[in-house]
Design an enzyme around this catalytic site. Structure first.
Site, mmCIF file in Angstrom:
data_model
loop_
_atom_site.group_PDB
_atom_site.id
_atom_site.type_symbol
_atom_site.label_atom_id
_atom_site.label_comp_id
_atom_site.label_asym_id
_atom_site.label_seq_id
_atom_site.Cartn_x
_atom_site.Cartn_y
_atom_site.Cartn_z
ATOM 1 N N SER A 1 -23.184 2.644 30.464
ATOM 2 C CA SER A 1 -24.396 2.802 31.272
ATOM 3 C C SER A 1 -25.601 2.331 30.467
ATOM 4 O O SER A 1 -25.640 2.499 29.240
ATOM 5 C CB SER A 1 -24.597 4.269 31.663
ATOM 6 O OG SER A 1 -25.839 4.450 32.327
ATOM 7 N N TYR B 1 -25.569 12.953 28.858
ATOM 8 C CA TYR B 1 -24.923 11.794 29.484
ATOM 9 C C TYR B 1 -25.191 10.530 28.663
ATOM 10 O O TYR B 1 -24.284 9.727 28.422
ATOM 11 C CB TYR B 1 -25.448 11.623 30.907
ATOM 12 C CG TYR B 1 -24.975 10.384 31.620
ATOM 13 C CD1 TYR B 1 -23.661 10.267 32.053
ATOM 14 C CD2 TYR B 1 -25.851 9.327 31.875
ATOM 15 C CE1 TYR B 1 -23.224 9.122 32.717
ATOM 16 C CE2 TYR B 1 -25.428 8.188 32.543
ATOM 17 C CZ TYR B 1 -24.111 8.094 32.961
ATOM 18 O OH TYR B 1 -23.690 6.965 33.620
#
Length: 264
Positions: free
Chosen positions: A148, A159
């Site tokens: 990501s 995350y």
């Protein structure tokens, strides 16, 4: 986006997280591009992805071999089960992951930090470990991880850390595995438009403050993209299929940002 044909012809491709989102879109595109598929997820709706892949293959006038595996890939047992069911594969695309909560890091509860890491790092870590021995034994194989651009972003530090781990895993494993004929690459998607998730990652924003924190994530994601928009599922699936194919045979250890210019 259908000019290319047969990028994955004669390839056996395992795709994790295939029930929805980027994983599902990639499965359908891989079927169009000639792959046979093993689709893994912990949700039974992965069977619907298999049906969609069959329809895509039929539209290309080809027969598709497709199997599904139900497994919890946050666990080593689940990864082992999936690899054993898949058998000999040419490509493993690891698409499990996704942020669960959004809030400033100093407000994250320890158990939620743990959950974010287990969701967005361990499925990729475990699956690489599970498929690698057979790939090395065969002297060939490609692993494509989904990272990501949110390795730099607000209100989701756990995350970000997990996806930073995916980047490091990709680079180090590529260096280590290249002598055995195994490539390891990744894409780093930016914000991506997708249908509403049928299986939610978490409870979602419950309070006005939680909604505001999530809005900050969206605003930062759009602002960080040079194109000032979210991408589409197709715009995420095509780079994954390209990196999985022999067209990308001299690309190794690379994390390709797919965020409209956001480099992560």
């Amino acid at each position: 986006m259908s000019a290319a044909k047969g990028l994955l012809r004669d390839k056996v491709v395992l795709i994790t997280g295939a029930a929805q989102g980027i994983g599902r879109e990639t499965a359908v595109l891989a079927a169009e591009q000639g792959a046979d598929l093993i689709l893994a997820d912990r949700s039974e709706i992965v069977e619907e992805t298999a049906q969609a892949a069959q329809a895509a293959a039929q539209a290309e006038r080809r027969e598709l071999s497709v199997a599904t595996v139900l497994a919890d890939l946050e666990t080593w047992d689940g990864a082992q089960k999936t690899a054993a069911a898949a058998g000999d594969i040419d490509v493993c695309i690891n698409a499990v992951g996704g942020t669960i909560w959004a809030k400033p890091y100093d407000l994250y509860e320890p158990e939620r930090i743990d959950a974010e890491i287990r969701r967005s790092l361990f499925p990729t870590l475990w699956m690489c470990r599970a498929v690698l021995p057979r790939m090395k034994e065969r002297g060939a194989g490609t692993i494509v991880n989904v990272s990501s651009v949110a390795t730099r972003g607000v209100n989701r530090v756990p995350y970000s850390a997990a996806k930073g781990g995916v980047n490091a895993l990709t680079a180090s494993l590529a260096m280590e595995s290249a002598p055995a004929g195994v490539r390891v690459v990744a894409t780093a998607p930016g914000g991506t438009e997708a249908p509403a998730r049928r299986i939610r990652r978490g409870p979602g924003a419950q309070t006005e403050q939680e909604k505001a924190w999530f809005s900050e994530v969206v605003a930062q994601t759009v602002e960080s993209s040079y194109l000032k928009r979210y991408g589409t599922l197709a715009e995420q699936a095509w780079p994954l299929v390209l990196l999985a194919s022999d067209v990308a045979s001299y690309i190794n250890g690379t994390v390709l940002p797919v965020g409209g210019g956001d480099q992560g």
